[in-house]
Design a protein around this motif. Structure first.
Motif, PDB file in Angstrom:
ATOM      1  N   LYS A  10       7.364  38.035  16.140  1.00 17.95           N
ATOM      2  CA  LYS A  10       6.570  38.853  17.058  1.00 17.95           C
ATOM      3  C   LYS A  10       6.783  38.400  18.497  1.00 17.95           C
ATOM      4  O   LYS A  10       6.988  39.219  19.399  1.00 17.95           O
ATOM      5  CB  LYS A  10       5.096  38.761  16.682  1.00 17.95           C
ATOM      6  N   ALA A  11       6.765  37.086  18.726  1.00 20.10           N
ATOM      7  CA  ALA A  11       6.945  36.556  20.078  1.00 20.10           C
ATOM      8  C   ALA A  11       8.342  36.844  20.618  1.00 20.10           C
ATOM      9  O   ALA A  11       8.526  37.035  21.820  1.00 20.10           O
ATOM     10  CB  ALA A  11       6.686  35.048  20.084  1.00 20.10           C
ATOM     11  N   ALA A  12       9.313  36.890  19.721  1.00 22.67           N
ATOM     12  CA  ALA A  12      10.694  37.151  20.133  1.00 22.67           C
ATOM     13  C   ALA A  12      10.972  38.635  20.322  1.00 22.67           C
ATOM     14  O   ALA A  12      12.064  39.013  20.750  1.00 22.67           O
ATOM     15  CB  ALA A  12      11.655  36.579  19.100  1.00 22.67           C
ATOM     16  N   GLY A  13       9.992  39.465  19.992  1.00 19.87           N
ATOM     17  CA  GLY A  13      10.186  40.905  20.135  1.00 19.87           C
ATOM     18  C   GLY A  13      11.136  41.477  19.107  1.00 19.87           C
ATOM     19  O   GLY A  13      11.853  42.443  19.384  1.00 19.87           O
ATOM     20  N   GLY A  14      11.136  40.877  17.898  1.00 25.84           N
ATOM     21  CA  GLY A  14      12.034  41.360  16.850  1.00 25.84           C
ATOM     22  C   GLY A  14      11.764  42.798  16.486  1.00 25.84           C
ATOM     23  O   GLY A  14      10.613  43.219  16.345  1.00 25.84           O
ATOM     24  N   GLN A  15      12.818  43.582  16.348  1.00 21.51           N
ATOM     25  CA  GLN A  15      12.714  45.007  16.038  1.00 21.51           C
ATOM     26  C   GLN A  15      13.324  45.307  14.678  1.00 21.51           C
ATOM     27  O   GLN A  15      14.274  44.657  14.255  1.00 21.51           O
ATOM     28  CB  GLN A  15      13.430  45.838  17.111  1.00 21.51           C
ATOM     29  N   LEU A  16      12.752  46.304  14.003  1.00 25.90           N
ATOM     30  CA  LEU A  16      13.294  46.741  12.717  1.00 25.90           C
ATOM     31  C   LEU A  16      14.470  47.670  12.993  1.00 25.90           C
ATOM     32  O   LEU A  16      14.350  48.890  12.978  1.00 25.90           O
ATOM     33  CB  LEU A  16      12.224  47.459  11.895  1.00 25.90           C
ATOM     34  N   ALA A  17      15.608  47.082  13.278  1.00 27.86           N
ATOM     35  CA  ALA A  17      16.805  47.861  13.591  1.00 27.86           C
ATOM     36  C   ALA A  17      18.029  47.005  13.300  1.00 27.86           C
ATOM     37  O   ALA A  17      17.976  45.779  13.377  1.00 27.86           O
ATOM     38  CB  ALA A  17      16.794  48.283  15.061  1.00 27.86           C
ATOM     39  N   LEU A  18      19.111  47.662  12.946  1.00 25.08           N
ATOM     40  CA  LEU A  18      20.348  46.933  12.678  1.00 25.08           C
ATOM     41  C   LEU A  18      20.991  46.512  13.986  1.00 25.08           C
ATOM     42  O   LEU A  18      21.149  47.330  14.900  1.00 25.08           O
ATOM     43  CB  LEU A  18      21.321  47.814  11.893  1.00 25.08           C
ATOM     44  N   PRO A  19      21.373  45.250  14.113  1.00 29.48           N
ATOM     45  CA  PRO A  19      22.102  44.822  15.308  1.00 29.48           C
ATOM     46  C   PRO A  19      23.430  45.563  15.397  1.00 29.48           C
ATOM     47  O   PRO A  19      23.930  46.115  14.417  1.00 29.48           O
ATOM     48  CB  PRO A  19      22.325  43.320  15.078  1.00 29.48           C
ATOM     49  N   GLU A  20      23.999  45.553  16.559  1.00 28.45           N
ATOM     50  CA  GLU A  20      25.262  46.254  16.777  1.00 28.45           C
ATOM     51  C   GLU A  20      26.360  45.274  17.157  1.00 28.45           C
ATOM     52  O   GLU A  20      26.106  44.171  17.630  1.00 28.45           O
ATOM     53  CB  GLU A  20      25.098  47.302  17.889  1.00 28.45           C
ATOM     54  N   GLY A  21      27.604  45.688  16.936  1.00 25.35           N
ATOM     55  CA  GLY A  21      28.775  44.958  17.393  1.00 25.35           C
ATOM     56  C   GLY A  21      28.871  43.550  16.855  1.00 25.35           C
ATOM     57  O   GLY A  21      28.621  43.284  15.676  1.00 25.35           O
ATOM     58  N   GLU A  22      29.231  42.617  17.748  1.00 17.38           N
ATOM     59  CA  GLU A  22      29.417  41.223  17.348  1.00 17.38           C
ATOM     60  C   GLU A  22      28.112  40.603  16.862  1.00 17.38           C
ATOM     61  O   GLU A  22      28.114  39.759  15.968  1.00 17.38           O
ATOM     62  CB  GLU A  22      29.983  40.418  18.525  1.00 17.38           C
ATOM     63  N   ASP A  23      26.987  41.019  17.453  1.00 17.38           N
ATOM     64  CA  ASP A  23      25.699  40.481  17.035  1.00 17.38           C
ATOM     65  C   ASP A  23      25.425  40.851  15.583  1.00 17.38           C
ATOM     66  O   ASP A  23      24.891  40.047  14.818  1.00 17.38           O
ATOM     67  CB  ASP A  23      24.590  41.023  17.933  1.00 17.38           C
ATOM     68  N   ARG A  24      25.823  42.050  15.190  1.00 18.77           N
ATOM     69  CA  ARG A  24      25.606  42.467  13.807  1.00 18.77           C
ATOM     70  C   ARG A  24      26.412  41.595  12.844  1.00 18.77           C
ATOM     71  O   ARG A  24      25.908  41.183  11.797  1.00 18.77           O
ATOM     72  CB  ARG A  24      25.987  43.932  13.628  1.00 18.77           C
ATOM     73  N   ALA A  25      27.658  41.309  13.195  1.00 19.38           N
ATOM     74  CA  ALA A  25      28.494  40.477  12.328  1.00 19.38           C
ATOM     75  C   ALA A  25      27.899  39.074  12.186  1.00 19.38           C
ATOM     76  O   ALA A  25      27.869  38.513  11.086  1.00 19.38           O
ATOM     77  CB  ALA A  25      29.910  40.403  12.892  1.00 19.38           C
ATOM     78  N   ALA A  26      27.413  38.521  13.303  1.00 22.57           N
ATOM     79  CA  ALA A  26      26.834  37.179  13.260  1.00 22.57           C
ATOM     80  C   ALA A  26      25.553  37.165  12.441  1.00 22.57           C
ATOM     81  O   ALA A  26      25.323  36.269  11.637  1.00 22.57           O
ATOM     82  CB  ALA A  26      26.566  36.681  14.681  1.00 22.57           C
TER      83      ALA A  26
END
Length: 413
Positions: A166-182
């Motif tokens: 919650k503090a990090a502002g996490g969202q229910l969404a798939l990351p994109e690009g290089e962030d998604r792979a990591a």
């Protein structure tokens, strides 16, 4: 009439989808998770008597949504979530489970939820706990029991994890690009850790914690279904299947550990072996080979050997050499040393283990001493092997492993 086991399976399948739907709608992971858990409890109590509704997911979303509204509207929640109340969907919208199910049943938020639970701001233990709770549907008590910690400790860990997201502002969404792979690599690693802890518990009186391995396989199947073209996800699932196939033969009648070379291979699950081999066969030709695929290939060589003596050790050694190139770590080197010993003799393997003795990550690990003991036994040095087994027994925190290693030392005199 649907039986209790089928209802339990259905609820475990629906749980991450319902939680994803609520988080996507309201955004409050912590409160949504509480509401979903209450909806699951209501279903477990009502469905066996009243029957499973025509749209089970819609039913759960409706009940969980109502409970969420109740929680938000409570006096304590109102002070902290006034904005959420203002934006909350009216109750009238939540009163049509069939419509909700018809419009949203095809939307499966399990994968975004897995990514959210494996948020980079969380520690690995917190990722594991939150994944098992939110996506796996295990209770806090079940997770605590599997990891041999008090339920209150695990509850605090899960609560802190949700607050961190919650503090990090996490969202229910798939990351994109290089962030998604990591992030995908982090998700796979969490499932790998969960499986390993279930297959060989790191501490306690039991060798295994089957509920963890079973849940890791279920989640890996889910991840593979959502990402069928990802070769490492397929490799991870194949590795789990090929390894878990040996579970029935890993313990004796009194729960004692049975080493791979001494297992009754007739007890292995042939269906899991076949599924793992077939999945690996479809995965390896796709291009770049990663560590999970290589580990699965090693497991397949073991599983397809008719006996321990028939094991293709040169092939296993070649695979470990590739694995060291793609994912080097001391445990891979330790396993390669055993393969070297089986191909080139125990003295060659012991020389590799001597190199690991200087690595702080493995110098005190019981597996290094157990491997040394095994190779010394093959070399015929019973006295040194016995002492190494005893040292390994002193260092392990697993009671079954300690008993096994102590018995090995006793047999050597």
């Amino acid at each position: 009439m649907t039986g209790p086991d089928e209802i339990e399976d259905l609820l475990r399948t629906c749980a991450p989808q319902v939680l994803g739907a609520l988080v996507r709608r309201y955004g409050d992971f912590d409160l949504c998770e509480d509401a979903v858990q209450e909806a699951l409890i209501a279903a477990a109590e009502q469905w066996p008597e009243q029957g499973v509704p025509a749209h089970p997911r819609g039913w759960l979303v409706t009940v969980a949504g109502r409970r969420y509204i109740d929680l938000v509207r409570s006096e304590a929640a109102r002070r902290r979530r006034e904005d959420t109340v203002a934006l909350a969907t009216p109750d009238a919208e939540l009163l049509a489970p069939a419509a909700d199910d018809a419009q949203g049943a095809d939307r499966d938020d399990s994968l975004p939820l897995l990514f959210l639970c494996c948020h980079p701001d969380l520690s690995p233990p917190s990722r594991i706990a939150l994944t098992l709770r939110a996506v796996g549907g295990l209770t806090t008590a079940q997770i605590a029991a599997a990891f041999l910690v008090p339920e209150s400790t695990m509850a605090q860990r899960i609560s802190r994890a949700k607050q961190t997201i919650k503090a990090a502002g996490g969202q229910l969404a798939l990351p994109e690009g290089e962030d998604r792979a990591a992030r995908l690599a982090e998700v796979r690693h969490v499932l790998y850790l969960v499986f390993n802890e279930g297959y060989t518990a790191s501490a306690g009186e039991e060798l295994t914690a089957p509920e963890l391995s079973t849940e890791a396989i279920r989640l890996a199947r889910l991840l593979h279904r959502l990402l069928p073209e990802d070769p490492e996800t397929a490799g991870l699932l194949a590795l789990m299947l090929l390894t878990d196939a040996r579970r029935p033969a890993r313990t004796g009648p009194h729960g004692e550990l049975v080493p791979l070379a001494e297992q009754d291979r007739g007890l292995w699950d042939a269906g899991l072996v076949a599924e793992g081999v077939e999945l690996l066969g479809r995965t390896l030709p796709r291009g770049r080979v990663g560590p999970y695929q290589l580990q699965a290939a090693i497991a397949a060589v073991h599983d397809e050997a008719a006996s321990a003596e028939a094991t293709d050790w040169p092939q296993i050694l070649a695979l470990y050499e590739l694995l060291e190139l793609t994912g080097p770590n001391p445990m891979v080197t330790l396993n390669r040393a055993v393969a070297v010993a089986m191909v080139h003799g125990p003295a060659a393997g012991l020389a590799l283990l001597d190199e690991l003795a200087g690595d702080r990550r493995t110098a005190r690990h019981h597996r290094l001493h157990a491997a040394r003991a095994h190779l010394l036994e093959l070399l015929g040095d019973k006295e040194a092997a016995s002492e190494a087994y005893r040292e390994a027994a002193r260092r392990t925190t697993s009671a079954p492993e300690r008993r096994h290693l102590t018995e090995r030392a006793r047999r050597l005199g």
